[in-house]
Structure formats: C-alpha cells, structure tokens
Design an enzyme around this catalytic site. Structure first.
Site, PDB file in Angstrom:
ATOM      1  N   TYR A  47       0.785  -1.237   0.000  1.00 37.70           N
ATOM      2  CA  TYR A  47       0.000   0.000   0.000  1.00 37.70           C
ATOM      3  C   TYR A  47       0.815   1.282   0.000  1.00 37.70           C
ATOM      4  CZ  TYR A  47       0.752   0.458   5.034  1.00 37.70           C
ATOM      5  OH  TYR A  47       1.325   0.606   6.268  1.00 37.70           O
ATOM      6  N   HIS A  93      -4.439   1.648  19.681  1.00 34.95           N
ATOM      7  CA  HIS A  93      -4.187   2.448  18.466  1.00 34.95           C
ATOM      8  C   HIS A  93      -4.484   3.907  18.795  1.00 34.95           C
ATOM      9  CE1 HIS A  93      -4.175   3.757  14.294  1.00 34.95           C
ATOM     10  NE2 HIS A  93      -3.710   2.570  13.950  1.00 34.95           N
ATOM     11  N   THR A 126      -1.376  11.950  19.088  1.00 34.87           N
ATOM     12  CA  THR A 126      -0.338  12.884  19.542  1.00 34.87           C
ATOM     13  C   THR A 126      -0.280  14.066  18.591  1.00 34.87           C
ATOM     14  OG1 THR A 126       0.890  10.988  20.355  1.00 34.87           O
ATOM     15  CG2 THR A 126       2.091  13.073  20.203  1.00 34.87           C
ATOM     16  N   ASP A 210       7.501   9.587 -33.353  1.00 31.76           N
ATOM     17  CA  ASP A 210       8.230   8.634 -32.498  1.00 31.76           C
ATOM     18  C   ASP A 210       9.249   7.868 -33.344  1.00 31.76           C
ATOM     19  OD1 ASP A 210       8.919   6.875 -30.449  1.00 31.76           O
ATOM     20  OD2 ASP A 210       7.144   5.614 -30.717  1.00 31.76           O
TER      21      ASP A 210
END
Ligand code: SPV
Ligand code: MG
Length: 436
Positions: A47, A93, A126, A210
């Site tokens: 993730y 948690h 916090t 290209d």
C-alpha cells in the site's frame, strides 16, 4: 508496572519511530505485555513505499525497547490473522484511524476482538506528529540516487508484480506519484509503483514523431523534470538504444541519475512505433548484434541495481512465436535482466502463448508487458499469465490531448473562455497541485 497476564497488541508500519508511536507503546506497557505486530516489507509494499529499513532491522530495534516483550510479523493492513493467533486482551491504536482504509481496519479489529472478548483501546492522537508528515519529511532521503535506482529491483522482490504508468513531464509525474485508489471493502490500496518514460509520449508532447528524433539530451531533460518532483522508480524507453558505442554512454548516464531500468528494442533502421500495425515496416535487428548491444550495456554499468531489459519485437514484426522465444533466450544469455514482449493483437492470446512457453524455461526472469491493445485483460490476470511489470504506456498523453483540443475549440467557438470553466481546473487548484 504491567497488569498480570494481560497482553497488548500494537501494529507498527512505520520506518521511523516518532513520539506518537512511543506514546502508544508507553500506554500499552501500562496495560500488559506488549506484542508489536510489525508490518513486513511485503505488507508495507502492498500500500505504500517500501520501508528504508528492512524488516529484520526494524524488528531488532523494536525488540531492544524495554516496553516491548515480543515482535511478530504482520503481513498486511489487516490485523485479523494475528489477533486470532495471539488473542491479545487489548489492541491499542491512536484515535486518528476513523477514515478511509484505516476505518476498515478498525472495524475489522473491533469485530475480531468481539469473537473472544478482547478490547480496543484508543489513545488520543499525539498532536503535531503524523505518519504522513514524517513520510513527507523523509522524501528527500528516499529520493537519493542510490535508493531510487534500487527501488525497482526491491519492488520486484517484494511485490508479485509492479504497475507502471507513463509520465512525460513534471506535471504527469506529480499525478502518477500521488494517484491512489482505496477500496475499504477489501482493505486494498492501489498506487502506481513506477514511472515509464515513453518515447512515443515524450516525442508527442513535443509535437514530434516517435522515430528517435528527440535526441538523448532532450530525453534526459524530461527524465530530470520527472525525477526532480517524484520518488518512484523510473523505467526509460530507450528505443533501439542506438549504436553500441553510444548505448554504453546512455547506460552510464541513466544509471548515474538514478534511473532503475532501460528497455531497448531489437529493431533497426528508422525506428517506427510498434503500434502502427502493417502501415509501417518493422525491421528486426540481427539477434546476435542486438545481444552484443545488451552485453556491452551490461559491461558498462557500474551498479548491481540498474536493469537492462531486452524488448522483443518479433510478434510486432510478424516474425512468429519461435523467433520471439529464440530471441528472448539469446538476449538473456547476453545478460539482459528481463524481457519485454510486445504485441499489438487485441485479444492478448499471443502474449499468453509466449509466456506459456517462456515460463517453462525461465520461471523467474522479469517479464514486462505493455497491454495497450489488449487492455480488456485485468492487471491481476496478466500477472497470473506471468507478467512482473505492467506498463500503461501512453494514457496520460491520450487523456490530456482530447481535453486540450476540446478546450481550444470551444474558446474559438464562443469567443471567450467562460464556457469551458466547468471542464477545466481553477487557478486556485493549479496553485494547490504544485507543492512548495
Ligand atoms: C512507448 O511508449 O514509446 C513504447 C511502447 O515504446 S509502444 O508505443 O507500444 O511501442
Ligand atoms: Mg517507445
């Protein structure tokens, strides 16, 4: 003092321990013996950016903390497996996980704890430290030449397959860097793993064909623009690689700036885009000469991390499956680090057939696919067929162009720009997407 016989589970995904983690660990130690569920490197790579410190280093650091009794691997964002295995009395948690994918993990934790009477304890977040802020601060550190160059091989080790997207300038690099899709139902987070610097799109954004007309200095400037504003590993489309004598310089330069891989194709003469179909004659290089070019590149590189991938154009040129397999084998013998097999067939069958044969002899060689024409096949199914890197090779250019044409024409039609307001971003948004 810890409470008797109680256990507390704390999951940690971060590379760096910050005050927020310490507060949670302290709070946990007051309730019982702390078991840290440490996200594995593979789990983190599902993730977000893989960690700088590997699992073993992170494990040893945490184990050395006096408040931590035990560190166990947690292999995904889901706590379920470990909670059922360790049956902790508490999960602790921060109280800041009530949105998006975190919310799904939280709900699952509550449900699994309810199976045996465990309890979720949420401690106040916090203020002033967040994992994403720490991650943002670390960006320059993870973007050193060495770490960035190595990241493609690292991802190939950690992930079943790697998803790359075209980036042709700084702006599309920013988009590819930050694009994210979260699916709370499956707790899956999807991001692009790598960036593809397409010769087709680099040329097209410059209004050029290209045909290897945009020279290497200009391609390199594009690469710098991309790398300056992003952190994901870069795979460069090296066209034919040019002359052997030039290719060795190209390899050293790309390696020096932190590119992870160059892919060169076994065509010769005036290179034309592979998706032209029968409108263009595609001339294949002599396999031994191309193998010698690959080999010269491998001899020239100075790090172990840089990859030179051989792109086999047999199927594009109509030379057949046997030729494709023979060439792939020849290029690997010359030192190629992987094979890109290209096809412009719509059903994907020839790529499947190639992989079926190739994988019998080479189960572990990285194979790269560019499913522009067979784009009905899901990435996961291409991976099951044997792909390790899947490149969406031109989709930023192809989405930008029609939008720009439409806006240009509407302003002409209406004699002012008011009518396009609803389809374009505001200046305020433009200012917001560019980080300071
Ligand atoms: C490119 O993106 O420039 C490529 C892939 O080489 S393809 O256009 O499919 O040839
Ligand atoms: Mg190209």
């Amino acid at each position: 003092m810890t409470a008797d016989n109680k256990t507390v589970y704390i999951a940690i995904a971060s590379d760096i321990l910050h005050r927020g983690h310490l507060n949670i660990i302290e709070a946990g130690a007051k309730l019982g013996e702390v078991i840290v569920g440490l996200l594995t490197d593979e789990g983190i790579a599902t993730y977000k950016r893989p960690p700088i410190l590997d699992f073993e280093t992170r494990r040893e650091l945490l184990e050395s903390m006096r408040q931590v009794s035990k560190v166990v691997p947690q292999s995904s964002l889901s706590y379920a497996e470990n909670l059922r295995a360790f049956r902790p009395d508490y999960v602790i948690h921060g109280d800041d996980w009530r949105a998006g994918i975190q919310e799904a993990a939280r709900t699952e934790v509550i449900n699994v704890l309810a199976e045996y009477g465990g309890e979720l304890v949420e401690v106040p977040y916090t203020v002033g430290v967040s994992g994403s802020e720490v991650d943002a601060k670390l960006r320059p550190l993870v973007n050193t030449t060495e770490l960035r160059r190595a990241r493609l091989r690292q991802l190939l080790r950690l992930k079943p397959w790697v998803r790359a997207m075209e980036t042709s300038n700084g702006l599309s690099a920013l988009i590819v860097e930050h694009a994210k899709h979260e699916d709370p139902a499956t707790m899956a987070v999807r991001e692009y793993d790598a960036m593809w610097v397409s010769s087709l799109c680099d040329s097209a954004f410059k209004g050029k064909p290209d045909i290897e007309l945009v020279d290497f200095s200009s391609r390199l400037q594009t690469i710098h623009d991309i790398m300056e504003v992003s952190t994901k590993p870069v795979i460069v489309d090296g066209d034919t690689g040019g002359r052997v004598e030039h290719f060795v310089y190209t390899v050293r330069t790309l390696e020096r700036v932190g590119v992870s891989a160059v892919i060169i194709e076994d065509k010769t003469g005036l290179k034309q885009n592979s998706l032209f179909g029968t409108d263009a004659t595609q001339v294949l290089d002599d396999p031994d000469q191309f193998a010698a070019k690959i080999n010269a590149g491998k001899q020239a590189q100075t790090t172990r991390d840089f990859m030179i991938i051989a792109r086999c154009e047999s199927l594009i040129a109509g030379a057949g499956m046997e030729d494709a397999l023979f060439r792939a084998k020849t290029y690997l013998a010359a030192g190629a680090d992987g094979i890109m097999i290209h096809s412009r067939e719509k059903d994907g069958e020839e790529v499947k057939e190639f992989l079926g044969s190739f994988r019998q002899e080479f189960p572990d060689v990285p194979v790269i696919l560019v499913p522009t024409s067979y784009n009905h096949i899901l990435e996961a199914d291409l991976a099951k067929m044997g792909a390790n890197v899947i490149i969406h090779a031109n989709h930023m250019l192809r989405s930008a162009y029609p939008a720009m044409v439409d806006t240009a024409e509407k302003i002409l039609r209406y004699g002012r720009s008011k009518e396009v307001d609803g389809q374009i971003m505001s200046i305020k948004e433009v200012l917001k997407i560019i980080p300071e």
